[in-house]
Design an enzyme around this catalytic site. Structure first.
Site, PDB file in Angstrom:
ATOM      1  N   ASN A  33       0.855  -1.190   0.000  1.00 48.11           N
ATOM      2  CA  ASN A  33       0.000   0.000   0.000  1.00 48.11           C
ATOM      3  C   ASN A  33       0.890   1.240   0.000  1.00 48.11           C
ATOM      4  O   ASN A  33       1.450   1.614   1.026  1.00 48.11           O
ATOM      5  CB  ASN A  33      -0.900  -0.031   1.252  1.00 48.11           C
ATOM      6  N   TRP A  34       1.015   1.837  -1.174  1.00 43.50           N
ATOM      7  CA  TRP A  34       1.912   2.991  -1.295  1.00 43.50           C
ATOM      8  C   TRP A  34       1.313   4.265  -0.706  1.00 43.50           C
ATOM      9  O   TRP A  34       2.012   5.270  -0.570  1.00 43.50           O
ATOM     10  CB  TRP A  34       2.246   3.237  -2.776  1.00 43.50           C
ATOM     11  N   LYS A  35       0.042   4.266  -0.417  1.00 44.00           N
ATOM     12  CA  LYS A  35      -0.641   5.452   0.135  1.00 44.00           C
ATOM     13  C   LYS A  35      -0.347   6.673  -0.756  1.00 44.00           C
ATOM     14  O   LYS A  35      -0.212   6.517  -1.961  1.00 44.00           O
ATOM     15  CB  LYS A  35      -0.235   5.668   1.595  1.00 44.00           C
ATOM     16  N   SER A  59       2.684  -2.431  10.471  1.00 45.19           N
ATOM     17  CA  SER A  59       4.121  -2.528  10.789  1.00 45.19           C
ATOM     18  C   SER A  59       4.776  -3.819  10.303  1.00 45.19           C
ATOM     19  O   SER A  59       5.656  -4.366  10.971  1.00 45.19           O
ATOM     20  CB  SER A  59       4.344  -2.347  12.298  1.00 45.19           C
ATOM     21  N   GLY A  66       1.867   1.735  11.296  1.00 40.12           N
ATOM     22  CA  GLY A  66       2.891   2.782  11.314  1.00 40.12           C
ATOM     23  C   GLY A  66       3.544   2.993  12.673  1.00 40.12           C
ATOM     24  O   GLY A  66       4.214   4.007  12.885  1.00 40.12           O
ATOM     25  N   GLU A  70      -6.128  -5.168  10.179  1.00 39.03           N
ATOM     26  CA  GLU A  70      -5.096  -4.188  10.490  1.00 39.03           C
ATOM     27  C   GLU A  70      -5.428  -3.498  11.812  1.00 39.03           C
ATOM     28  O   GLU A  70      -6.200  -2.518  11.822  1.00 39.03           O
ATOM     29  CB  GLU A  70      -5.031  -3.117   9.394  1.00 39.03           C
ATOM     30  N   HIS A 101      -9.861   1.525   4.637  1.00 39.54           N
ATOM     31  CA  HIS A 101      -8.586   1.648   5.351  1.00 39.54           C
ATOM     32  C   HIS A 101      -8.769   2.592   6.550  1.00 39.54           C
ATOM     33  O   HIS A 101      -9.514   3.567   6.467  1.00 39.54           O
ATOM     34  CB  HIS A 101      -7.500   2.167   4.409  1.00 39.54           C
ATOM     35  N   GLU A 104      -7.044   4.871   7.722  1.00 34.95           N
ATOM     36  CA  GLU A 104      -6.750   6.293   7.473  1.00 34.95           C
ATOM     37  C   GLU A 104      -7.942   6.979   6.801  1.00 34.95           C
ATOM     38  O   GLU A 104      -8.227   8.141   7.051  1.00 34.95           O
ATOM     39  CB  GLU A 104      -5.474   6.417   6.619  1.00 34.95           C
TER      40      GLU A 104
HETATM   41  P1  PGA Z   1       2.291   0.167   7.889  1.00 36.87           P
HETATM   42  O1  PGA Z   1       0.889   0.470   7.196  1.00 36.87           O
HETATM   43  O2  PGA Z   1       2.830  -1.092   7.268  1.00 36.87           O
HETATM   44  O3  PGA Z   1       3.139   1.372   7.591  1.00 36.87           O
HETATM   45  O4  PGA Z   1       2.039  -0.002   9.343  1.00 36.87           O
HETATM   46  C1  PGA Z   1      -0.012  -0.555   6.926  1.00 36.87           C
HETATM   47  C2  PGA Z   1      -1.263   0.047   6.368  1.00 36.87           C
HETATM   48  O5  PGA Z   1      -1.609   1.167   6.713  1.00 36.87           O
HETATM   49  O6  PGA Z   1      -1.947  -0.548   5.547  1.00 36.87           O
END
Ligand code: PGA
Length: 241
Positions: free
Chosen positions: A12-14, A203, A168, A162, A95, A97
């Site tokens: 997931n490059w966001k 993470s 993160g 998740e 997600h 976020e």
């Molecule tokens: P992360 O993000 O690997 O940086 O914790 C995972 C995600 O948000 O899908």
């Protein structure tokens, strides 16, 4: 399209990379290997270009409209029909976020997932508890989230578990915890949807990937931050080879 026989790795490059950086990354990836079980969730403006340029790579979108229309007067929205027309086979929805910054709740995520399935695209539906719930009724919370945002369907669906407190942060649940949670989810989900793949996200990095890859019930991982560094990501891919 990924194979159920192998575990999958979703990057997931966001909101990262310019088009040329994304292209360079994909070029390096295809020079090294063709792995059907790796999916890159690239920023939307790059998708059509990348899909044409790298037909051997699986790409996913990172979000979609919740409006159940293919086209219409919805400025700024992106429909599943549009993604289908550029040969996108996967879309992330729900997600944390998006839930946090754009107030997308389970009801909205259910609409998105339904739109995605209606266009024969595989939804990657994210669920996860916060740190407070993690110490209370975690499984109850997750099953309730599944009821509220996973459509009852026999089509392929990917669920990304998740935990919010793991995204993160560098902190992850233990492999036992992940295994127990995935087992509970799989038992429960078999009642509503038959064709489910479950991955873990939060993470994931090259240090913990070898352990995660050994969790039998777990079908793969979703990698955020660690997918931005090509060398680091390739170490994760190799842990699953
Ligand atoms: P992360 O993000 O690997 O940086 O914790 C995972 C995600 O948000 O899908």
């Amino acid at each position: 399209m990924y194979s159920k026989e192998q575990k999958i790795i979703i990057a997931n490059w966001k909101m990262n990379f310019t088009l040329s950086q994304a292209e360079e990354y994909c070029k390096k990836f295809t020079d090294l290997l063709t792995d059907d079980n790796v999916i890159f969730a690239a920023p939307s403006p790059y998708l059509a270009y990348l899909v044409n340029k790298f037909p051997d790579i699986n790409f996913s979108a990172q979000n979609i409209t919740s409006i159940s229309k293919d086209f219409g007067a919805y400025t700024g929205e992106l429909s599943a029909r549009m993604l289908r027309s550029i040969n996108i086979d996967y879309v992330i929805c729900g997600h944390s976020e998006r839930r946090k910054y754009f107030h997308e709740n389970d009801e909205i995520v259910m609409k998105m997932a339904t739109n995605i399935l209606n266009n024969d695209i595989i939804p990657i539906i994210c669920i996860g508890e916060n740190s407070d719930i993690a110490t209370k009724d975690r499984v109850g919370f997750l099953l309730n989230q599944i009821d509220n945002c996973v459509p009852n369907s026999s089509k392929s669906i990917i669920i990304a578990y998740e935990p919010l407190w793991a995204i993160g942060t560098g902190v992850t649940p233990t492999t036992h915890e992940i295994s127990d949670i995935i087992s509970e989810i799989k038992q429960y989900i078999s009642k509503v949807a038959k064709n489910i793949t479950i991955v873990y996200g939060g993470s994931v990095n090259s240090d913990n990937a070898p352990l995660l890859s050994k969790i039998e019930l777990l079908d793969g991982v979703l990698v955020g931050g660690a997918s931005l560094d090509f060398v680091e990501f390739m170490k994760i891919v190799k842990a699953y080879a």
